[in-house]
Write a protein that holds these residues in place. Structure first.
Motif, PDB file in Angstrom:
ATOM      1  N   LEU A 124       0.759  -1.277   0.056  1.00 50.57           N
ATOM      2  CA  LEU A 124      -0.007   0.059   0.106  1.00 50.57           C
ATOM      3  C   LEU A 124       0.813   1.232  -0.053  1.00 50.57           C
ATOM      4  CD1 LEU A 124      -2.831   1.257   0.189  1.00 50.57           C
ATOM      5  CD2 LEU A 124      -2.660   0.923   2.704  1.00 50.57           C
ATOM      6  N   ILE A 125       1.829   1.319   0.763  1.00 50.92           N
ATOM      7  CA  ILE A 125       2.870   2.367   0.722  1.00 50.92           C
ATOM      8  C   ILE A 125       4.350   2.037   0.128  1.00 50.92           C
ATOM      9  CG2 ILE A 125       4.165   3.794   2.220  1.00 50.92           C
ATOM     10  CD1 ILE A 125       1.156   3.800   2.669  1.00 50.92           C
ATOM     11  N   PRO A 165       2.045   7.149   4.293  1.00 52.49           N
ATOM     12  CA  PRO A 165       2.379   6.533   5.697  1.00 52.49           C
ATOM     13  C   PRO A 165       1.693   7.216   6.759  1.00 52.49           C
ATOM     14  CG  PRO A 165       4.477   6.977   4.730  1.00 52.49           C
ATOM     15  CD  PRO A 165       3.296   7.687   3.745  1.00 52.49           C
ATOM     16  N   LYS A 166       1.217   6.540   7.569  1.00 56.67           N
ATOM     17  CA  LYS A 166       0.563   6.875   8.979  1.00 56.67           C
ATOM     18  C   LYS A 166       1.642   7.412   9.660  1.00 56.67           C
ATOM     19  CE  LYS A 166      -3.679   6.896   8.736  1.00 56.67           C
ATOM     20  NZ  LYS A 166      -4.475   8.165   8.490  1.00 56.67           N
ATOM     21  N   THR A 167       1.813   8.246  10.603  1.00 52.71           N
ATOM     22  CA  THR A 167       2.881   8.840  11.463  1.00 52.71           C
ATOM     23  C   THR A 167       2.428   9.309  12.747  1.00 52.71           C
ATOM     24  OG1 THR A 167       2.430  10.940  10.899  1.00 52.71           O
ATOM     25  CG2 THR A 167       4.036  10.019   9.533  1.00 52.71           C
ATOM     26  N   PHE A 168       3.429   8.923  13.716  1.00 48.99           N
ATOM     27  CA  PHE A 168       3.203   9.438  14.969  1.00 48.99           C
ATOM     28  C   PHE A 168       4.194  10.173  15.542  1.00 48.99           C
ATOM     29  CE2 PHE A 168       4.827   5.392  15.718  1.00 48.99           C
ATOM     30  CZ  PHE A 168       5.548   5.400  17.181  1.00 48.99           C
ATOM     31  N   ARG A 169       4.340  10.970  16.566  1.00 51.75           N
ATOM     32  CA  ARG A 169       5.485  12.050  16.894  1.00 51.75           C
ATOM     33  C   ARG A 169       5.540  11.773  18.341  1.00 51.75           C
ATOM     34  NH1 ARG A 169       7.692  15.216  13.725  1.00 51.75           N
ATOM     35  NH2 ARG A 169       8.553  16.538  15.710  1.00 51.75           N
ATOM     36  N   CYS A 223      -0.932  -2.977   6.840  1.00 49.64           N
ATOM     37  CA  CYS A 223      -0.312  -4.126   7.362  1.00 49.64           C
ATOM     38  C   CYS A 223       0.696  -3.954   8.646  1.00 49.64           C
ATOM     39  CB  CYS A 223       0.755  -4.612   6.155  1.00 49.64           C
ATOM     40  SG  CYS A 223       2.090  -3.542   5.579  1.00 49.64           S
ATOM     41  N   GLY A 224       0.993  -2.842   8.947  1.00 50.35           N
ATOM     42  CA  GLY A 224       1.582  -2.655  10.248  1.00 50.35           C
ATOM     43  C   GLY A 224       3.257  -2.491  10.164  1.00 50.35           C
ATOM     44  N   SER A 225       3.932  -2.541   8.865  1.00 51.25           N
ATOM     45  CA  SER A 225       5.283  -2.609   8.614  1.00 51.25           C
ATOM     46  C   SER A 225       5.828  -1.187   8.967  1.00 51.25           C
ATOM     47  CB  SER A 225       5.292  -2.680   6.916  1.00 51.25           C
ATOM     48  OG  SER A 225       5.147  -3.931   6.375  1.00 51.25           O
ATOM     49  N   GLN A 226       6.994  -1.338   9.747  1.00 51.77           N
ATOM     50  CA  GLN A 226       7.856  -0.289   9.990  1.00 51.77           C
ATOM     51  C   GLN A 226       8.119   0.513   8.881  1.00 51.77           C
ATOM     52  OE1 GLN A 226       7.605   1.131  12.903  1.00 51.77           O
ATOM     53  NE2 GLN A 226       6.348  -0.469  13.608  1.00 51.77           N
ATOM     54  N   ILE A 227       8.182   1.853   8.565  1.00 51.87           N
ATOM     55  CA  ILE A 227       8.731   2.405   7.312  1.00 51.87           C
ATOM     56  C   ILE A 227      10.115   3.286   7.625  1.00 51.87           C
ATOM     57  CG2 ILE A 227       8.359   4.163   5.415  1.00 51.87           C
ATOM     58  CD1 ILE A 227       5.350   3.118   5.709  1.00 51.87           C
TER      59      ILE A 227
END
Length: 134
Positions: A14-15, A59-63, A75-79
């Motif tokens: 997806l990404i 991608p989804k992000t968090f800070r 899928c939860g993959s770390q990017i």
């Protein structure tokens, strides 16, 4: 390292991303944050200039603590991650890269925090802390 385009994608596809330039750095990181984020005993990264990366999907992000981490929400993959103190750089997870064998790490960061059961028989430089000036 080949000049061919560099690419990466999450597990589900997806990404994805294409990088138009050679990576700036390739490294192992043994810090606690990387272990907590990935659930692995260490992490490996390939570093590119942010401006050399073309994204396909968002991608989804968090800070947290001046660092923005990205992942695939499907899928939860770390990017990878971006550090506020290293503007213009993106640290992509080696597992995100399409051909990870092209990017052997060239040094260890936070080697003082390496778990005692991790023994890598390499002659790579080992940094006690950050690998680059902040």
């Amino acid at each position: 390292m080949s000049d061919a385009p560099h690419g990466g994608a999450c597990r589900c596809g997806l990404i994805s991303a294409e990088m138009r330039a050679q990576p700036m750095l390739r490294l192992y990181c043994h810090c606690r944050d990387c272990r907590k984020q990935t659930g692995a005993p260490m992490m490996a990264f390939v570093v590119f200039n942010d401006s050399d990366v073309t994204w396909f999907g968002t991608p989804k992000t968090f800070r947290s603590g001046g660092v923005e981490r990205s992942f695939c929400e499907h899928c939860g993959s770390q990017i990878g991650y971006r550090d506020d103190q290293l503007p213009g750089e993106i640290y992509l997870a080696l597992g995100f890269m399409d051909e990870p064998e092209r990017y052997p790490p060239s040094f260890h960061a936070f080697d003082k925090r390496r778990l005692p059961f991790i023994h890598l028989a390499d002659e790579l430089p080992r940094h006690d802390g950050f690998s680059t000036q902040r």
